[in-house]
Design a protein around this motif. Structure first.
Motif, PDB file in Angstrom:
ATOM      1  N   TRP A  56      21.726   7.826   3.384  1.00  0.00           N
ATOM      2  CA  TRP A  56      22.528   7.299   2.308  1.00  0.00           C
ATOM      3  C   TRP A  56      23.431   8.289   2.216  1.00  0.00           C
ATOM      4  CZ3 TRP A  56      17.408  10.207   2.689  1.00  0.00           C
ATOM      5  CH2 TRP A  56      16.465   9.763   2.201  1.00  0.00           C
ATOM      6  N   LYS A  57      24.186   7.258   2.640  1.00  0.00           N
ATOM      7  CA  LYS A  57      25.744   7.019   3.302  1.00  0.00           C
ATOM      8  C   LYS A  57      26.989   6.609   1.542  1.00  0.00           C
ATOM      9  CE  LYS A  57      25.283   4.369   7.614  1.00  0.00           C
ATOM     10  NZ  LYS A  57      25.894   3.431   8.306  1.00  0.00           N
ATOM     11  N   HIS A  58      26.360   6.974   0.795  1.00  0.00           N
ATOM     12  CA  HIS A  58      27.332   6.334  -0.382  1.00  0.00           C
ATOM     13  C   HIS A  58      27.608   7.590  -0.826  1.00  0.00           C
ATOM     14  CE1 HIS A  58      23.107   8.366  -2.171  1.00  0.00           C
ATOM     15  NE2 HIS A  58      23.528   8.139  -2.480  1.00  0.00           N
ATOM     16  N   LYS A  59      27.747   9.305  -1.023  1.00  0.00           N
ATOM     17  CA  LYS A  59      28.134  10.059  -0.802  1.00  0.00           C
ATOM     18  C   LYS A  59      28.598  11.006  -0.022  1.00  0.00           C
ATOM     19  CE  LYS A  59      27.564  13.345  -4.643  1.00  0.00           C
ATOM     20  NZ  LYS A  59      26.297  13.883  -6.085  1.00  0.00           N
ATOM     21  N   TYR A  60      28.534  11.970   0.090  1.00  0.00           N
ATOM     22  CA  TYR A  60      29.205  13.295   0.983  1.00  0.00           C
ATOM     23  C   TYR A  60      28.606  13.356   2.526  1.00  0.00           C
ATOM     24  CZ  TYR A  60      30.772  17.913   1.050  1.00  0.00           C
ATOM     25  OH  TYR A  60      30.927  19.068   1.197  1.00  0.00           O
ATOM     26  N   PRO A  61      29.396  12.515   2.684  1.00  0.00           N
ATOM     27  CA  PRO A  61      28.744  12.306   4.609  1.00  0.00           C
ATOM     28  C   PRO A  61      29.317  13.959   5.354  1.00  0.00           C
ATOM     29  CG  PRO A  61      31.277  11.577   4.264  1.00  0.00           C
ATOM     30  CD  PRO A  61      30.714  11.804   3.074  1.00  0.00           C
ATOM     31  N   LEU A  62      28.108  13.679   6.134  1.00  0.00           N
ATOM     32  CA  LEU A  62      27.886  15.261   6.368  1.00  0.00           C
ATOM     33  C   LEU A  62      29.073  15.291   7.902  1.00  0.00           C
ATOM     34  CD1 LEU A  62      24.360  16.323   6.333  1.00  0.00           C
ATOM     35  CD2 LEU A  62      26.423  17.170   4.316  1.00  0.00           C
ATOM     36  N   LEU A  63      28.751  14.189   9.293  1.00  0.00           N
ATOM     37  CA  LEU A  63      29.014  14.003  10.471  1.00  0.00           C
ATOM     38  C   LEU A  63      30.579  13.047  10.246  1.00  0.00           C
ATOM     39  CD1 LEU A  63      25.459  13.287  12.198  1.00  0.00           C
ATOM     40  CD2 LEU A  63      26.855  15.415  12.428  1.00  0.00           C
TER      41      LEU A  63
END
Length: 221
Positions: free
Chosen positions: A80-87
């Motif tokens: 789920w890359k569409h929102k709020y990248p963690l890494l």
């Protein structure tokens, strides 16, 4: 996330590792079916989805299980890359975040558990180990608002669930984490201002009640 995606989380409410997954799912805006597990009476679904470790959390995405919390976080971030990248996107920064997350579980988890599992001199040793670990983490945080920089990232999500256990560490160990590591506690208080975190972390006193039951179960009184 398509309309056909089915996401299920097998979890146990006081689990530090499950809290990570709940935070990540909340930040990504992913709707999922939550199934509470009993670790004394594990469901057939859990045993089927994680036959090797038989442990929570397990994320089931379209029928396929993903196990181990840090691996689940990476999976969520990748799918789920569409929102709020963690890494972070930079390979070196990404590897560094993974390294520190591993450091947390090999140190904070182990020393924190030993504080409520032991007494006397042995407990004093683990208190010192935990404080030293937190001071190392404070050094890594530096002057940044979050470990991820200007916003909460992978390492923040990996560490913040431990904050729900701080009260139990303090009471069982008869000390104050905030006295020794004020910068880390200030960081934690900043994190829990985010709805994704505050709704994913159980009340600290509820965790302490759970710890008391664990101590009784293991004969640690």
């Amino acid at each position: 996330m398509s309309m056909t995606d089915e996401v299920v989380l097998l979890d146990f409410w006081p689990s530090l590792f499950g809290m990570r997954v709940r935070i990540a799912l909340a930040e990504k805006g992913i709707k999922y079916d939550y199934k509470e597990e009993s670790l004394l009476n594990k469901s057939s679904l859990l045993l089927e989805m994680n036959p090797v470790h038989k442990a929570i959390p397990v994320l089931i995405h379209n029928g396929k299980p993903i196990c181990e919390s840090l691996i689940i976080l990476e999976y969520i971030d990748e799918v789920w890359k569409h929102k709020y990248p963690l890494l972070p996107s930079d390979p070196y920064e990404k590897a560094t975040a993974r390294l520190w997350a591993d450091y947390i579980d090999k140190n904070v988890y182990v020393f924190g558990k030993k504080i409520w599992m032991t007494k006397g001199d042995e407990q004093e040793k683990y208190k010192k180990d935990l404080i030293e670990t937190f001071k190392v983490l404070e050094g890594q945080l530096g002057e940044k608002p979050y470990f991820g920089g200007e916003k909460m990232g992978f390492l923040d999500v990996a560490l913040i669930p431990y904050y729900s256990w701080f009260y139990s560490y303090d009471i069982c160990g008869n000390f104050s984490i905030e006295v020794f590591c004020p910068k880390l506690v200030a960081w934690a208080k900043k994190c829990i201002q985010k709805e994704s975190v505050s709704k994913s972390l159980p009340d600290q006193e509820r965790i302490y009640g759970f710890v008391l039951r664990l101590k009784k179960f293991y004969g640690v009184d």
